[in-house]
Write a protein that holds these residues in place. Structure first.
Motif, PDB file in Angstrom:
ATOM      1  N   GLU A 118     -42.548  51.437 -30.605  1.00  0.00           N
ATOM      2  CA  GLU A 118     -43.851  51.683 -31.220  1.00  0.00           C
ATOM      3  C   GLU A 118     -43.946  50.993 -32.571  1.00  0.00           C
ATOM      4  OE1 GLU A 118     -44.438  55.852 -31.322  1.00  0.00           O
ATOM      5  OE2 GLU A 118     -45.514  55.897 -29.410  1.00  0.00           O
ATOM      6  N   LYS A 119     -42.831  51.062 -33.323  1.00  0.00           N
ATOM      7  CA  LYS A 119     -42.827  50.417 -34.634  1.00  0.00           C
ATOM      8  C   LYS A 119     -43.073  48.914 -34.472  1.00  0.00           C
ATOM      9  CE  LYS A 119     -39.826  50.195 -38.541  1.00  0.00           C
ATOM     10  NZ  LYS A 119     -38.381  50.091 -38.674  1.00  0.00           N
ATOM     11  N   GLN A 120     -42.338  48.360 -33.490  1.00  0.00           N
ATOM     12  CA  GLN A 120     -42.496  46.933 -33.244  1.00  0.00           C
ATOM     13  C   GLN A 120     -43.944  46.594 -32.900  1.00  0.00           C
ATOM     14  OE1 GLN A 120     -39.577  45.900 -30.421  1.00  0.00           O
ATOM     15  NE2 GLN A 120     -39.939  43.721 -30.531  1.00  0.00           N
ATOM     16  N   ARG A 121     -44.509  47.455 -32.043  1.00  0.00           N
ATOM     17  CA  ARG A 121     -45.883  47.214 -31.615  1.00  0.00           C
ATOM     18  C   ARG A 121     -46.829  47.260 -32.798  1.00  0.00           C
ATOM     19  NH1 ARG A 121     -48.550  51.685 -29.742  1.00  0.00           N
ATOM     20  NH2 ARG A 121     -50.751  51.354 -29.378  1.00  0.00           N
ATOM     21  N   GLU A 122     -46.586  48.257 -33.687  1.00  0.00           N
ATOM     22  CA  GLU A 122     -47.441  48.377 -34.854  1.00  0.00           C
ATOM     23  C   GLU A 122     -47.353  47.122 -35.713  1.00  0.00           C
ATOM     24  OE1 GLU A 122     -46.793  51.957 -37.328  1.00  0.00           O
ATOM     25  OE2 GLU A 122     -47.750  52.923 -35.604  1.00  0.00           O
ATOM     26  N   GLU A 123     -46.089  46.680 -35.893  1.00  0.00           N
ATOM     27  CA  GLU A 123     -45.917  45.488 -36.724  1.00  0.00           C
ATOM     28  C   GLU A 123     -46.658  44.296 -36.132  1.00  0.00           C
ATOM     29  OE1 GLU A 123     -41.764  44.958 -37.008  1.00  0.00           O
ATOM     30  OE2 GLU A 123     -41.507  46.554 -38.499  1.00  0.00           O
ATOM     31  N   LEU A 124     -46.468  44.146 -34.816  1.00  0.00           N
ATOM     32  CA  LEU A 124     -47.126  43.010 -34.170  1.00  0.00           C
ATOM     33  C   LEU A 124     -48.638  43.112 -34.301  1.00  0.00           C
ATOM     34  CD1 LEU A 124     -44.991  42.653 -30.963  1.00  0.00           C
ATOM     35  CD2 LEU A 124     -45.184  41.042 -32.824  1.00  0.00           C
ATOM     36  N   GLN A 125     -49.121  44.350 -34.086  1.00  0.00           N
ATOM     37  CA  GLN A 125     -50.567  44.527 -34.139  1.00  0.00           C
ATOM     38  C   GLN A 125     -51.096  44.226 -35.534  1.00  0.00           C
ATOM     39  OE1 GLN A 125     -51.730  48.406 -32.803  1.00  0.00           O
ATOM     40  NE2 GLN A 125     -53.073  47.448 -31.326  1.00  0.00           N
ATOM     41  N   SER A 126     -50.407  44.769 -36.558  1.00  0.00           N
ATOM     42  CA  SER A 126     -50.917  44.576 -37.911  1.00  0.00           C
ATOM     43  C   SER A 126     -50.834  43.101 -38.281  1.00  0.00           C
ATOM     44  CB  SER A 126     -50.140  45.430 -38.907  1.00  0.00           C
ATOM     45  OG  SER A 126     -48.881  44.892 -39.130  1.00  0.00           O
ATOM     46  N   SER A 127     -49.752  42.442 -37.829  1.00  0.00           N
ATOM     47  CA  SER A 127     -49.655  41.025 -38.184  1.00  0.00           C
ATOM     48  C   SER A 127     -50.741  40.234 -37.475  1.00  0.00           C
ATOM     49  CB  SER A 127     -48.274  40.488 -37.835  1.00  0.00           C
ATOM     50  OG  SER A 127     -48.177  40.264 -36.471  1.00  0.00           O
ATOM     51  N   SER A 128     -51.007  40.619 -36.227  1.00  0.00           N
ATOM     52  CA  SER A 128     -52.055  39.875 -35.534  1.00  0.00           C
ATOM     53  C   SER A 128     -53.417  40.214 -36.126  1.00  0.00           C
ATOM     54  CB  SER A 128     -52.029  40.176 -34.042  1.00  0.00           C
ATOM     55  OG  SER A 128     -52.728  41.347 -33.766  1.00  0.00           O
ATOM     56  N   ASP A 129     -53.559  41.469 -36.587  1.00  0.00           N
ATOM     57  CA  ASP A 129     -54.798  41.826 -37.280  1.00  0.00           C
ATOM     58  C   ASP A 129     -54.974  40.978 -38.519  1.00  0.00           C
ATOM     59  OD1 ASP A 129     -55.452  43.618 -35.444  1.00  0.00           O
ATOM     60  OD2 ASP A 129     -55.103  45.421 -36.654  1.00  0.00           O
ATOM     61  N   GLN A 130     -53.848  40.875 -39.268  1.00  0.00           N
ATOM     62  CA  GLN A 130     -53.929  40.091 -40.495  1.00  0.00           C
ATOM     63  C   GLN A 130     -54.293  38.645 -40.188  1.00  0.00           C
ATOM     64  OE1 GLN A 130     -50.212  40.596 -42.429  1.00  0.00           O
ATOM     65  NE2 GLN A 130     -50.707  42.644 -43.208  1.00  0.00           N
ATOM     66  N   ALA A 131     -53.652  38.125 -39.134  1.00  0.00           N
ATOM     67  CA  ALA A 131     -53.936  36.735 -38.779  1.00  0.00           C
ATOM     68  C   ALA A 131     -55.399  36.582 -38.398  1.00  0.00           C
ATOM     69  CB  ALA A 131     -53.038  36.298 -37.630  1.00  0.00           C
ATOM     70  N   ALA A 132     -55.909  37.547 -37.620  1.00  0.00           N
ATOM     71  CA  ALA A 132     -57.304  37.461 -37.202  1.00  0.00           C
ATOM     72  C   ALA A 132     -58.226  37.550 -38.417  1.00  0.00           C
ATOM     73  CB  ALA A 132     -57.616  38.580 -36.216  1.00  0.00           C
TER      74      ALA A 132
END
Lengths: 280, 110
Positions: A118-132
């Motif tokens: 879940e932590k990994q998923r959150e990180e990925l999501q937030s990073s992709s959010d940031q990128a978007a």
């Protein structure tokens, strides 16, 4: 072993005492009298004699009752064992405790794994959010700069200004004045005829007429300006302003507000030869 | 024949009725079944040998069941129930095999 060696002789003799089976029903009795009949009757014959014909003797009934109990217990046990849900029913206490411990361990491990994922998923999501988000901002900025630089079309509220100049008295400096005035009043995109006016635009007088950036423009000069109409129109109409100056030269100026002005003349983006971005 | 019928009827009844086994009996039933199987094989062998006696059969059947259950019960009380019931099953299995060998020799003459 000894049976097998004796058998051939028995087999020959077996034919003679054919009436022996008559006394057979009581073979289940005391073993003592059996010993004498033994040589004539093989096990297989006894088995057949016991199976067929069915006889209702005490021994058969008792054995039937016991076998009924056996079959019943067997079937019940097999049935309860094959119920997958009841696997734990027959288990002992220590087994159950061990199974429980193992399950706890496993749950713990899976829980840890789940948290990690879940932590990994959150990180990925937030990073992709940031990128978007960054991409969105970049696109937004590109649009804004594109409007300023004239590389993209723009639309919005604004005014149109038409300058009719039958006498050819309107010169480049007057049009430049008009453009400056519009810029000062907050014009965001300006187009004259089919030429986009940008920061580096220049106007010049030639013998054929006025040119902007080397493109000739013809009368009537049609200005399409995007900006706040309430600001732009008064800026042109102020006493001693652009309109009055032009009318002094016998030109006719009409200014119309519009809710939607489309500035679609474009200009190629030009890569600067020497200037490089120094930011960052 | 009637004995075989009894066995068949018992299996069918057990499958059809599917009674809930009392929790107390649960651990003893499998061992008891194995013990009874041993008694049945012994009886079959005795019949083929011509020394079958219904009284002996009944007593050995019931004794086997009771003793097997008793051993398991004792093992549970001592805390070695699992090992002891394994031992009982092993011993009974050996007996069943030797009886089956004797029966085979009678029936197939081999």
């Amino acid at each position: 072993m000894s049976d097998e060696q004796e058998r051939p002789e028995h087999r020959l003799r077996r034919e003679l005492p054919a009436e022996v089976p008559a006394s057979e029903p009581e073979y289940g009795g005391a073993p003592e009298p059996k010993e004498s009949a033994e040589p004539q009757v093989t096990g297989r014959q006894r088995l057949w004699a016991g199976l067929w014909p069915p006889r209702l003797s005490r021994a058969q009934l008792i054995v039937a009752v016991l076998l009924f109990g056996l079959g019943f217990g067997l079937a019940v046990q097999v049935a309860s064992n094959s119920d997958s849900g009841n696997v734990l029913r027959g288990a002992r206490q220590e087994d159950l405790v061990r199974i429980l411990d193992e399950l706890d361990d496993r749950t713990q491990r899976l829980e840890d794994e789940k948290q990690g994922l879940e932590k990994q998923r959150e990180e990925l999501q937030s990073s992709s959010d940031q990128a978007a988000e960054a991409r969105k901002q970049t696109e937004e900025k590109e649009r804004q700069l594109g409007i300023l630089a004239g590389t993209v079309a723009a639309q919005g509220p604004g005014i149109t200004m038409t300058i009719e100049d039958p006498k050819g008295a309107v010169k480049a400096d007057m049009l430049l004045n008009a453009i400056q005035e519009l810029r000062a009043a907050g014009a965001e995109a300006i187009q004259v005829d089919q030429v986009r006016v940008v920061a580096s635009s220049y106007l010049s007088d030639t013998d054929k007429g006025v040119t902007i950036d080397g493109n000739k423009i013809n009368t009537p000069y049609r200005f399409k300006v995007i900006g706040k109409p309430q600001d732009l129109e008064p800026a042109l109409n102020i006493p001693g302003g652009v309109v009055q100056t032009l009318e002094k030269e016998q030109a006719t100026v009409t200014v119309d507000r519009a809710d939607k002005i489309v500035v679609d003349a474009l200009r190629q983006a030009k890569q600067p030869d020497y200037a490089r971005s120094s930011a960052r | 024949m009637i004995a075989v019928l009894g066995l068949v009827v018992g299996v069918v009844a057990g499958l059809l009725v599917r009674p809930e086994i009392p929790a107390v009996m649960e651990q003893y039933l499998p061992i008891a079944v194995v013990a009874a199987l041993d008694a049945v094989f012994g009886g079959l062998r005795a019949m083929l040998d011509g020394i079958f006696d219904d009284k002996v059969f009944v007593v050995s059947f019931l004794c086997n069941v009771v003793v097997a259950a008793l051993i398991v019960f004792l093992g549970d009380e001592l805390g070695v129930g699992a090992q002891l019931s394994t031992g009982v099953v092993v011993v009974l299995g050996i007996r069943i095999f030797s009886n089956a060998a004797a029966i085979r020799r009678h029936v197939f003459r081999a």
